[in-house]
Scaffold this motif. Structure first.
Motif, PDB file in Angstrom:
ATOM      1  N   HIS A  75       4.865  14.758  -1.375  1.00  0.00           N
ATOM      2  CA  HIS A  75       6.034  14.810  -1.757  1.00  0.00           C
ATOM      3  C   HIS A  75       6.808  13.474  -1.915  1.00  0.00           C
ATOM      4  CE1 HIS A  75       4.967  18.869  -0.648  1.00  0.00           C
ATOM      5  NE2 HIS A  75       4.765  18.517   0.589  1.00  0.00           N
ATOM      6  N   ARG A  76       5.998  12.504  -2.368  1.00  0.00           N
ATOM      7  CA  ARG A  76       6.662  11.121  -2.514  1.00  0.00           C
ATOM      8  C   ARG A  76       6.879  10.409  -1.199  1.00  0.00           C
ATOM      9  NH1 ARG A  76       8.834  11.075  -7.586  1.00  0.00           N
ATOM     10  NH2 ARG A  76       6.992  11.826  -9.056  1.00  0.00           N
ATOM     11  N   ILE A  77       6.425  10.951  -0.029  1.00  0.00           N
ATOM     12  CA  ILE A  77       6.823  10.374   1.317  1.00  0.00           C
ATOM     13  C   ILE A  77       5.818   9.325   1.370  1.00  0.00           C
ATOM     14  CG2 ILE A  77       7.238  10.792   3.735  1.00  0.00           C
ATOM     15  CD1 ILE A  77       7.995  13.752   2.974  1.00  0.00           C
ATOM     16  N   PRO A  78       6.159   7.980   1.675  1.00  0.00           N
ATOM     17  CA  PRO A  78       5.084   7.083   1.825  1.00  0.00           C
ATOM     18  C   PRO A  78       4.246   7.368   3.156  1.00  0.00           C
ATOM     19  CG  PRO A  78       7.168   6.221   1.358  1.00  0.00           C
ATOM     20  CD  PRO A  78       7.384   7.562   1.646  1.00  0.00           C
ATOM     21  N   ALA A  79       2.933   7.209   3.112  1.00  0.00           N
ATOM     22  CA  ALA A  79       2.022   7.611   4.216  1.00  0.00           C
ATOM     23  C   ALA A  79       1.257   6.372   4.255  1.00  0.00           C
ATOM     24  CB  ALA A  79       1.009   8.613   3.935  1.00  0.00           C
ATOM     25  N   SER A  80       0.807   5.918   5.554  1.00  0.00           N
ATOM     26  CA  SER A  80       0.047   4.867   5.903  1.00  0.00           C
ATOM     27  C   SER A  80      -1.392   4.931   5.478  1.00  0.00           C
ATOM     28  CB  SER A  80      -0.237   4.827   7.422  1.00  0.00           C
ATOM     29  OG  SER A  80      -1.222   3.745   7.785  1.00  0.00           O
ATOM     30  N   ILE A  81      -1.771   3.700   4.598  1.00  0.00           N
ATOM     31  CA  ILE A  81      -3.104   3.682   4.005  1.00  0.00           C
ATOM     32  C   ILE A  81      -4.224   3.901   5.101  1.00  0.00           C
ATOM     33  CG2 ILE A  81      -3.156   1.255   4.224  1.00  0.00           C
ATOM     34  CD1 ILE A  81      -4.708   1.359   1.406  1.00  0.00           C
ATOM     35  N   GLU A  82      -3.789   3.541   6.444  1.00  0.00           N
ATOM     36  CA  GLU A  82      -4.776   3.619   7.440  1.00  0.00           C
ATOM     37  C   GLU A  82      -5.165   5.016   7.719  1.00  0.00           C
ATOM     38  OE1 GLU A  82      -6.350   1.337   9.229  1.00  0.00           O
ATOM     39  OE2 GLU A  82      -5.435  -0.590   8.726  1.00  0.00           O
ATOM     40  N   LYS A  83      -4.165   5.999   7.347  1.00  0.00           N
ATOM     41  CA  LYS A  83      -4.412   7.392   7.842  1.00  0.00           C
ATOM     42  C   LYS A  83      -4.896   8.045   6.757  1.00  0.00           C
ATOM     43  CE  LYS A  83      -0.409   7.702  11.029  1.00  0.00           C
ATOM     44  NZ  LYS A  83       0.976   8.261  11.395  1.00  0.00           N
ATOM     45  N   LEU A  84      -4.942   7.615   5.407  1.00  0.00           N
ATOM     46  CA  LEU A  84      -5.483   8.283   4.249  1.00  0.00           C
ATOM     47  C   LEU A  84      -6.734   7.571   3.640  1.00  0.00           C
ATOM     48  CD1 LEU A  84      -2.241   9.104   2.110  1.00  0.00           C
ATOM     49  CD2 LEU A  84      -3.703  10.665   3.270  1.00  0.00           C
ATOM     50  N   TYR A  85      -7.022   6.605   3.874  1.00  0.00           N
ATOM     51  CA  TYR A  85      -8.061   5.941   3.395  1.00  0.00           C
ATOM     52  C   TYR A  85      -9.571   6.279   3.735  1.00  0.00           C
ATOM     53  CZ  TYR A  85     -11.210   2.151   1.403  1.00  0.00           C
ATOM     54  OH  TYR A  85     -12.104   1.202   0.991  1.00  0.00           O
ATOM     55  N   VAL A  86     -10.468   6.520   2.810  1.00  0.00           N
ATOM     56  CA  VAL A  86     -11.840   7.003   3.375  1.00  0.00           C
ATOM     57  C   VAL A  86     -12.679   5.992   2.682  1.00  0.00           C
ATOM     58  CG1 VAL A  86     -13.986   8.380   2.775  1.00  0.00           C
ATOM     59  CG2 VAL A  86     -11.500   9.443   3.390  1.00  0.00           C
ATOM     60  N   PRO A  87     -13.366   4.901   3.476  1.00  0.00           N
ATOM     61  CA  PRO A  87     -13.923   3.855   2.964  1.00  0.00           C
ATOM     62  C   PRO A  87     -14.938   4.268   1.795  1.00  0.00           C
ATOM     63  CG  PRO A  87     -14.133   3.832   5.178  1.00  0.00           C
ATOM     64  CD  PRO A  87     -13.522   5.160   4.953  1.00  0.00           C
ATOM     65  N   LEU A  88     -14.664   3.346   0.563  1.00  0.00           N
ATOM     66  CA  LEU A  88     -15.428   3.475  -0.621  1.00  0.00           C
ATOM     67  C   LEU A  88     -16.296   2.387  -0.690  1.00  0.00           C
ATOM     68  CD1 LEU A  88     -12.203   4.167  -2.756  1.00  0.00           C
ATOM     69  CD2 LEU A  88     -13.982   5.991  -1.896  1.00  0.00           C
ATOM     70  N   THR A  89     -17.368   2.721  -1.399  1.00  0.00           N
ATOM     71  CA  THR A  89     -18.427   1.672  -1.635  1.00  0.00           C
ATOM     72  C   THR A  89     -18.609   0.882  -3.034  1.00  0.00           C
ATOM     73  OG1 THR A  89     -19.715   2.887   0.304  1.00  0.00           O
ATOM     74  CG2 THR A  89     -21.069   1.479  -1.213  1.00  0.00           C
ATOM     75  N   LEU A  90     -18.675  -0.288  -3.095  1.00  0.00           N
ATOM     76  CA  LEU A  90     -18.760  -1.256  -4.354  1.00  0.00           C
ATOM     77  C   LEU A  90     -20.226  -1.164  -4.657  1.00  0.00           C
ATOM     78  CD1 LEU A  90     -15.721  -3.595  -4.334  1.00  0.00           C
ATOM     79  CD2 LEU A  90     -15.982  -1.241  -5.419  1.00  0.00           C
ATOM     80  N   GLN A  91     -20.961  -0.647  -5.981  1.00  0.00           N
ATOM     81  CA  GLN A  91     -22.099  -0.968  -6.429  1.00  0.00           C
ATOM     82  C   GLN A  91     -22.212  -2.022  -7.449  1.00  0.00           C
ATOM     83  OE1 GLN A  91     -24.274   2.388  -7.845  1.00  0.00           O
ATOM     84  NE2 GLN A  91     -26.165   1.793  -6.992  1.00  0.00           N
TER      85      GLN A  91
ATOM     86  N   GLY B 121       0.576  -1.302   2.474  1.00  0.00           N
ATOM     87  CA  GLY B 121       0.156  -0.612   3.755  1.00  0.00           C
ATOM     88  C   GLY B 121       0.555   0.797   3.412  1.00  0.00           C
ATOM     89  N   ASN B 122       0.962   1.300   2.324  1.00  0.00           N
ATOM     90  CA  ASN B 122       1.553   2.649   1.998  1.00  0.00           C
ATOM     91  C   ASN B 122       1.030   3.001   0.832  1.00  0.00           C
ATOM     92  OD1 ASN B 122       3.214   3.053   4.606  1.00  0.00           O
ATOM     93  ND2 ASN B 122       4.738   1.720   3.792  1.00  0.00           N
ATOM     94  N   LEU B 123       0.671   4.396   0.918  1.00  0.00           N
ATOM     95  CA  LEU B 123       0.147   4.858  -0.268  1.00  0.00           C
ATOM     96  C   LEU B 123       1.489   6.024  -0.633  1.00  0.00           C
ATOM     97  CD1 LEU B 123      -3.443   5.510   0.133  1.00  0.00           C
ATOM     98  CD2 LEU B 123      -2.373   3.760  -1.287  1.00  0.00           C
ATOM     99  N   THR B 124       1.962   6.347  -2.019  1.00  0.00           N
ATOM    100  CA  THR B 124       2.892   7.293  -2.306  1.00  0.00           C
ATOM    101  C   THR B 124       2.424   8.132  -3.059  1.00  0.00           C
ATOM    102  OG1 THR B 124       4.710   5.582  -1.752  1.00  0.00           O
ATOM    103  CG2 THR B 124       5.324   7.445  -3.119  1.00  0.00           C
ATOM    104  N   THR B 125       2.261   9.261  -2.998  1.00  0.00           N
ATOM    105  CA  THR B 125       1.400  10.407  -3.874  1.00  0.00           C
ATOM    106  C   THR B 125       2.347  11.724  -3.976  1.00  0.00           C
ATOM    107  OG1 THR B 125       0.269  11.691  -2.118  1.00  0.00           O
ATOM    108  CG2 THR B 125      -0.560   9.567  -2.863  1.00  0.00           C
ATOM    109  N   ILE B 126       2.215  12.504  -5.026  1.00  0.00           N
ATOM    110  CA  ILE B 126       2.914  13.472  -5.389  1.00  0.00           C
ATOM    111  C   ILE B 126       1.982  14.558  -4.445  1.00  0.00           C
ATOM    112  CG2 ILE B 126       3.088  13.174  -7.998  1.00  0.00           C
ATOM    113  CD1 ILE B 126       0.737  14.515  -8.682  1.00  0.00           C
ATOM    114  N   ILE B 127       0.925  14.355  -4.026  1.00  0.00           N
ATOM    115  CA  ILE B 127       0.717  15.548  -3.018  1.00  0.00           C
ATOM    116  C   ILE B 127       1.284  15.465  -1.729  1.00  0.00           C
ATOM    117  CG2 ILE B 127      -1.544  16.055  -1.822  1.00  0.00           C
ATOM    118  CD1 ILE B 127      -1.905  15.768  -4.712  1.00  0.00           C
TER     119      ILE B 127
END
Length: 651
Positions: free
Chosen positions: A71-87, A63-69
């Protein structure tokens, strides 16, 4: 106060979600095999608690994403995720937006491979699907990072290790028996990150596990690579590129969480500038690139138009201005005492040494420190390795530290430094990549190298490709056929090709004849990799030349042409199909059905090759690259002339 209430509500909802999985799936399975336990009742309860603990841990972790963007502070995936499409690669399968109804998608296709290039969000998709499949309550998800597999750690052992509580181990036999009853979904993330020297054994182990646990669902993510062809019963999907609106949405999400909303308007305005847009388009279709674009722009409000400049700007941002949250131009002091260029020099060699091992993760501090020592020794820079490691996880966060594990923040950052290594330290090694047929492994590295120093790229790679093409094409008797390119054709197993035949209204007797023959030759050509449940065959290519031509086409090289095959454009002559099958049946028993278009077996059989190629097209639907023979000769002559000029100018 409100945050505490919300937190308790979320915690309560999480408990309900996980309890539902335990009560409806795990406990009934345990009760069905409770005779295997020494103490039936207490061990079933204890096992349930362990499984519940695992689901809790993984639900929170995914449920968390940790990125260098950020500063390594975990952020909720719900707040960062943009729905991607599988083809899907098959036109008969609809696109799937990875947002909701995850369980229906998984149960429909059962065995799924998601392949795409660096930074397209494959791991994020896996985390999102894990979360949603658990919330939807129709399966029990288990998340496995394949890079953790070794020759000494089998799949079932790794699963048990993930399930184990601190104070008690889980019996592997019991876990395997429970899995064999079905209802689990295994998320196998990062197939391309399996340790290279152990990959063959690990692949066999993975296939054996999937065969034994066939009642379950499996999803694998990977960058494209040849060995994926051995997972013949899987459906293949790719991640669709971001649309511009999605790229902007992602930028806004990161800027908001980063507290830098003031950057958004200027960045979007610069992106929309027509002078920049066409060059920026490759960055804007890739989620990772979009995030790094924001990071680099926040450090220096200038839009880079080439990938190597783009990554350099991100590196400069991480080195010079790590903590923007401190305000002003705050930059943490580097413990190792190196300047930005010396640090970069070590990182180039460090990246190359880890890349050739196919490693992005190190499971002990001693291991990564030794790698740093080796890199420093090679470049002859004296520095304390442990201090440089501290900088890599704090002041210049190119690595993550999780417990005793150290790993690259993203594989694409590793590949940037490898590209720099070829460009600045070992240009002549580019030729080895071509000679050893490793273009597919170095695809992203070479994509960056192309713009760094085009002349070297042309001399060491393009020149060799062109001369190989010329040599092969000159051997063809039919000169009109020289527009085609060097291609490898394989017979391999793949599910649902029959759907394509149905779409083409292939007569039932012809289909049966083709599939019967495919079943006979399949086991001869692929051995244990063939799944008897899917005896349908198709012609497949996966050559190093193809990947190099793919890079060159994307860069605008005019001598490379592209054809996108479409099912509706393909017509079959059934008499020719019969003739082709008879011809292939006559091939020597030891022949592996791996042929080149200029192979002697196709001599004077162009019509048979054409129908074979049509079968390949409908089954695979990959774009086809080819060259104009006359243009090829022009390019070769131009390269030779340039080399002569360079020799005249060489002091």
């Amino acid at each position: 106060m409100l945050e505490d209430v919300v937190s308790k509500m979320i915690e309560s909802e999480t408990d309900y979600i996980i309890r539902n999985a335990i009560d409806f799936y795990v406990k009934p399975k345990l009760n069905s095999i409770k005779s295997k336990f020494t103490n039936d009742a207490s061990e079933v309860v204890h096992f349930s608690i362990q499984f519940e603990d695992y689901l809790n841990r993984m639900y929170k972790k995914s449920g968390n994403l940790t990125t260098i963007i950020l500063h390594r502070i975990p952020a909720s995936i719900e707040k960062l995720y943009v729905p991607l499409t599988l083809q899907s690669e098959q036109q008969s399968i609809n696109d799937f937006v990875v947002n909701k109804d995850i369980s229906n998608f998984i149960s429909t296709y059962n065995r799924i491979i998601i392949t795409d290039s660096a930074g397209m969000g494959k791991s994020t998709i896996m985390k999102w699907m894990f979360q949603k499949s658990l919330e939807e309550g129709k399966t029990v998800p288990i998340f496995i990072e394949l890079r953790k597999l070794t020759k000494d750690t089998q799949i079932i052992g790794l699963i048990c290790r993930e399930l184990n509580c601190i104070n008690k181990e889980i019996d592997e036999d019991i876990v395997m028996q429970m899995i064999s009853t079905g209802d689990f979904t295994f998320f196998f993330d990062g197939y391309d990150e399996i340790i290279l020297e152990e990959k063959n054994n690990i692949i066999l182990s993975l296939q054996e596990f999937i065969d034994k646990a066939y009642k379950n669902n499996f999803i694998i993510t990977s960058r494209p690579e040849p060995s994926l062809a051995s997972f013949a019963s899987f459906y293949n999907f790719k991640v669709q590129p971001l649309e511009l609106r999605q790229a902007f949405e992602l930028i806004k999400k990161y800027a908001k969480l980063d507290g830098r909303s003031s950057v958004i308007d200027n960045l979007i305005a610069d992106i929309n500038d027509q002078k920049n847009f066409s060059n920026l388009e490759p960055f804007l279709t890739n989620p990772l690139m979009v995030c790094l674009l924001y990071k680099g722009y926040d450090y220096k409000p200038q839009v880079p138009l080439k990938k190597h400049l783009f990554y350099r700007q991100v590196y400069d941002a991480l080195f010079e201005m790590h903590d923007l949250s401190k305000g002003g131009a705050f930059s943490r002091i580097k413990e190792c005492g190196l300047d930005i260029d010396s640090f970069h020099t070590i990182m180039r060699t460090l990246a190359f040494l880890s890349f050739i091992q196919n490693k992005v993760e190190y499971t002990s501090k001693d291991e990564i420190v030794q790698l740093i020592k080796n890199a420093c020794k090679i470049v002859k820079i004296e520095v304390e390795p442990s201090l440089l490691l501290n900088d890599l996880v704090t002041t210049v966060p190119l690595f993550y530290e999780e417990g005793y594990t150290y790993r690259w923040a993203h594989k694409s950052l590793q590949e940037y430094f490898v590209a720099c290594y070829f460009h600045m330290d070992a240009t002549e090694k580019l030729a080895d990549i071509y000679e050893k047929q490793l273009i597919w492994r170095y695809y992203n590295v070479l994509d960056i190298c192309y713009d760094m120093k085009y002349k070297s790229f042309r001399n060491y790679l393009i020149s060799k490709l062109l001369n190989d093409l010329k040599k092969n094409l000159e051997n063809l008797d039919n000169k009109e056929y020289q527009i085609d390119f060097y291609i490898e054709l394989y017979v391999a197993s793949f599910p649902n090709v029959e759907e394509n035949f149905t779409n083409l209204e292939v007569k039932e007797d012809r289909r049966k004849q083709m599939l019967d023959f495919a079943h006979k030759i399949g086991k001869k050509s692929w051995g244990s990799n063939i799944r008897s449940a899917h005896p349908i065959q198709y012609l497949w290519f996966y050559s190093s030349e193809y990947h190099l031509m793919d890079i060159l086409y994307s860069k605008g090289e005019k001598f490379i042409k592209k054809h996108e095959p479409k099912i509706e454009d393909i017509r079959f002559d059934y008499a020719l199909i019969d003739k082709l099958l008879g011809f292939l049946k006559s091939i020597d028993e030891n022949f592996m059905i791996r042929v080149h278009i200029d192979d002697p077996i196709w001599k004077n059989k162009q019509e048979l090759f054409d129908i074979a190629f049509s079968l390949f097209c409908i089954s695979n639907m990959h774009p086809v690259y080819y060259v104009d023979f006359e243009e090829l000769l022009v390019q070769i002559n131009q390269i030779e002339q340039d080399k002569q000029i360079d020799e005249l100018l060489n002091l």
